[in-house]
Design an enzyme around this catalytic site. Structure first.
Site, mmCIF file in Angstrom:
data_model
loop_
_atom_site.group_PDB
_atom_site.id
_atom_site.type_symbol
_atom_site.label_atom_id
_atom_site.label_comp_id
_atom_site.label_asym_id
_atom_site.label_seq_id
_atom_site.Cartn_x
_atom_site.Cartn_y
_atom_site.Cartn_z
ATOM 1 N N HIS A 145 48.760 30.496 26.911
ATOM 2 C CA HIS A 145 49.204 29.129 27.219
ATOM 3 C C HIS A 145 49.276 28.355 25.914
ATOM 4 O O HIS A 145 48.244 27.972 25.351
ATOM 5 C CB HIS A 145 48.225 28.464 28.192
ATOM 6 C CG HIS A 145 48.616 27.085 28.614
ATOM 7 N ND1 HIS A 145 47.777 26.275 29.336
ATOM 8 C CD2 HIS A 145 49.750 26.378 28.422
ATOM 9 C CE1 HIS A 145 48.379 25.112 29.575
ATOM 10 N NE2 HIS A 145 49.586 25.155 29.018
ATOM 11 N N ASP A 146 50.499 28.132 25.407
ATOM 12 C CA ASP A 146 50.681 27.379 24.164
ATOM 13 C C ASP A 146 52.153 26.980 24.108
ATOM 14 O O ASP A 146 52.882 27.166 25.087
ATOM 15 C CB ASP A 146 50.261 28.251 22.960
ATOM 16 C CG ASP A 146 49.762 27.397 21.784
ATOM 17 O OD1 ASP A 146 50.425 26.400 21.452
ATOM 18 O OD2 ASP A 146 48.717 27.740 21.215
ATOM 19 N N ASP B 60 34.851 44.329 32.691
ATOM 20 C CA ASP B 60 34.325 43.091 32.117
ATOM 21 C C ASP B 60 33.008 43.349 31.404
ATOM 22 O O ASP B 60 31.938 43.382 32.018
ATOM 23 C CB ASP B 60 34.165 42.033 33.218
ATOM 24 C CG ASP B 60 35.513 41.553 33.733
ATOM 25 O OD1 ASP B 60 36.446 41.422 32.911
ATOM 26 O OD2 ASP B 60 35.643 41.313 34.943
ATOM 27 N N THR C 93 41.535 29.740 40.591
ATOM 28 C CA THR C 93 40.818 29.594 41.859
ATOM 29 C C THR C 93 39.519 28.811 41.696
ATOM 30 O O THR C 93 38.905 28.420 42.679
ATOM 31 C CB THR C 93 40.516 30.964 42.498
ATOM 32 O OG1 THR C 93 39.919 31.796 41.509
ATOM 33 C CG2 THR C 93 41.780 31.606 43.018
ATOM 34 N N ARG D 6 33.113 44.144 39.492
ATOM 35 C CA ARG D 6 31.707 44.486 39.695
ATOM 36 C C ARG D 6 31.403 45.456 40.835
ATOM 37 O O ARG D 6 30.477 46.272 40.691
ATOM 38 C CB ARG D 6 30.890 43.197 39.826
ATOM 39 C CG ARG D 6 30.787 42.466 38.497
ATOM 40 C CD ARG D 6 30.367 41.033 38.659
ATOM 41 N NE ARG D 6 31.427 40.245 39.289
ATOM 42 C CZ ARG D 6 31.335 38.945 39.541
ATOM 43 N NH1 ARG D 6 30.229 38.291 39.233
ATOM 44 N NH2 ARG D 6 32.334 38.311 40.107
ATOM 45 N N ASP E 4 44.691 40.886 30.108
ATOM 46 C CA ASP E 4 44.543 39.612 30.829
ATOM 47 C C ASP E 4 44.118 38.524 29.847
ATOM 48 O O ASP E 4 42.951 38.145 29.788
ATOM 49 C CB ASP E 4 43.501 39.800 31.949
ATOM 50 C CG ASP E 4 43.411 38.589 32.857
ATOM 51 O OD1 ASP E 4 44.333 37.746 32.837
ATOM 52 O OD2 ASP E 4 42.409 38.494 33.597
ATOM 53 N N LYS F 83 41.870 46.858 33.415
ATOM 54 C CA LYS F 83 42.070 45.491 32.935
ATOM 55 C C LYS F 83 41.034 45.144 31.864
ATOM 56 O O LYS F 83 39.830 45.280 32.073
ATOM 57 C CB LYS F 83 41.930 44.490 34.091
ATOM 58 C CG LYS F 83 42.103 43.040 33.653
ATOM 59 C CD LYS F 83 42.187 42.104 34.850
ATOM 60 C CE LYS F 83 40.882 41.416 35.186
ATOM 61 N NZ LYS F 83 40.524 40.296 34.325
ATOM 62 N N LYS G 288 45.856 35.461 29.557
ATOM 63 C CA LYS G 288 46.216 34.134 30.098
ATOM 64 C C LYS G 288 46.750 33.206 29.000
ATOM 65 O O LYS G 288 46.190 32.145 28.716
ATOM 66 C CB LYS G 288 45.020 33.504 30.818
ATOM 67 C CG LYS G 288 44.568 34.304 32.036
ATOM 68 C CD LYS G 288 43.537 33.570 32.859
ATOM 69 C CE LYS G 288 43.185 34.300 34.133
ATOM 70 N NZ LYS G 288 42.449 35.559 33.936
HETATM 71 O O1 C5P Z 1 33.824 41.538 39.345
HETATM 72 P P1 C5P Z 1 34.962 41.004 40.137
HETATM 73 O O2 C5P Z 1 35.555 41.999 41.123
HETATM 74 O O3 C5P Z 1 34.687 39.669 40.761
HETATM 75 O O4 C5P Z 1 36.067 40.805 39.006
HETATM 76 C C1 C5P Z 1 37.293 40.297 39.273
HETATM 77 C C2 C5P Z 1 38.116 40.202 38.018
HETATM 78 O O5 C5P Z 1 39.230 39.374 38.299
HETATM 79 C C3 C5P Z 1 37.417 39.565 36.822
HETATM 80 O O6 C5P Z 1 37.928 40.163 35.636
HETATM 81 C C4 C5P Z 1 37.796 38.121 36.904
HETATM 82 O O7 C5P Z 1 37.869 37.478 35.663
HETATM 83 C C5 C5P Z 1 39.183 38.192 37.515
HETATM 84 N N1 C5P Z 1 39.555 37.019 38.293
HETATM 85 C C6 C5P Z 1 38.861 36.584 39.406
HETATM 86 N N2 C5P Z 1 39.256 35.512 40.115
HETATM 87 C C7 C5P Z 1 40.330 34.856 39.755
HETATM 88 C C8 C5P Z 1 41.067 35.264 38.645
HETATM 89 C C9 C5P Z 1 40.653 36.369 37.940
HETATM 90 O O8 C5P Z 1 37.873 37.162 39.779
HETATM 91 N N3 C5P Z 1 40.712 33.835 40.478
#
Ligand code: C5P
Length: 237
Positions: free
Chosen positions: A67-68, A15, A125, A216, A63, A37, A65
């Site tokens: 939607h259309d 990210d 979430t 992260r 990733d 990813k 996502k």
């Molecule tokens: O940095 P972290 O481990 O939190 O990153 C998790 C990854 O998963 C990010 O790319 C985030 O956008 C994605 N993600 C998430 N929670 C979700 C859906 C996707 O953290 N419910």
């Protein structure tokens, strides 16, 4: 499949908006992360040529996502096919016809055996029962997750993006077939960041995840390669 027999792979979320940074992370986790990813933030900031450059020959989870309307999603899937993603996301709430259009486009645009796994997002979430009610869904998040998960699997999807806390219920409802991919994972002792309800890699494996997504805790670690290796070791233990 018993919990101990399940192999759970590591996906590293890169990210960032910076292609050089993404490349450095991808290189650091080479051989440890089964998949990298890249998502909307990177693709919109750096462009799809940068997506191709960072991925190179690495398995790519795109990733986006989607939607259309079905026609547009199908066309988008075909337009992305040159990137040869291993996994691609779309929103189940787009409906059965949209998901079927994505599947048909995949079947047409990819050579036999190279079709990406189509993974459906059910309820983000970030949404709680109140947020669902605001968009006209009277049921609670759990009911809506299970409803959309069932619809996704009946519409040709290969699996689901789900929180660690949905894993058990989804396995109970849908069995072994869906590929379950789970973000929100934190190794014991790691900073939670903005993730509120987290599980460790080993807990997610035991709960039924096929893949975990970790960002992260790896990318912001002093030594990303070592952090990724420790998580992979925990998954393999
Ligand atoms: O940095 P972290 O481990 O939190 O990153 C998790 C990854 O998963 C990010 O790319 C985030 O956008 C994605 N993600 C998430 N929670 C979700 C859906 C996707 O953290 N419910």
């Amino acid at each position: 499949m018993s919990d101990t027999a399940r192999q759970t792979g590591l996906i590293v979320a890169l990210d960032t908006q910076d292609p050089a940074q993404a490349k450095a992370w991808a290189h650091a986790v080479e051989g440890v992360a089964g998949v990298i990813k890249l998502g909307m933030e990177f693709a919109y900031a750096a462009g799809f040529q940068a997506v191709a450059d960072v991925a190179g020959q690495r398995p790519l989870f795109l990733d986006l996502k989607l939607h259309d309307i079905p026609n547009t999603v199908g066309a988008a899937v075909k337009a992305l096919s040159h990137l040869r993603p291993r996994m691609l996301t779309l929103h189940a709430v787009g409906g059965a016809e949209m998901m079927k259009a994505a599947r048909k486009a995949c079947d047409e645009a990819f050579p036999e055996g190279e079709r990406p796994l189509l993974l459906a997002v059910t309820v983000l979430t970030s949404m709680d029962n109140h947020a669902l009610a605001e968009v006209g869904v009277p049921d609670d998040t759990r009911t809506q997750v299970l409803r959309l998960a069932d619809l996704a699997m009946k519409s040709g999807m290969d699996g689901l993006i789900c929180s660690a806390h949905e894993l058990k219920a989804l396995r109970e409802a849908l069995g072994d077939k869906p590929v379950l991919v789970t973000p929100g994972i934190r190794p014991a002792g790691a900073a939670k960041g903005d993730q509120k309800r987290v599980m460790t890699p080993a807990e997610a494996r035991a709960a039924g995840a096929d893949w975990i997504v970790v960002g992260r805790p790896i990318t912001q670690a002093a030594d990303p390669a070592a952090a990724a290796a420790a998580i992979a070791a925990e998954l393999a233990a």
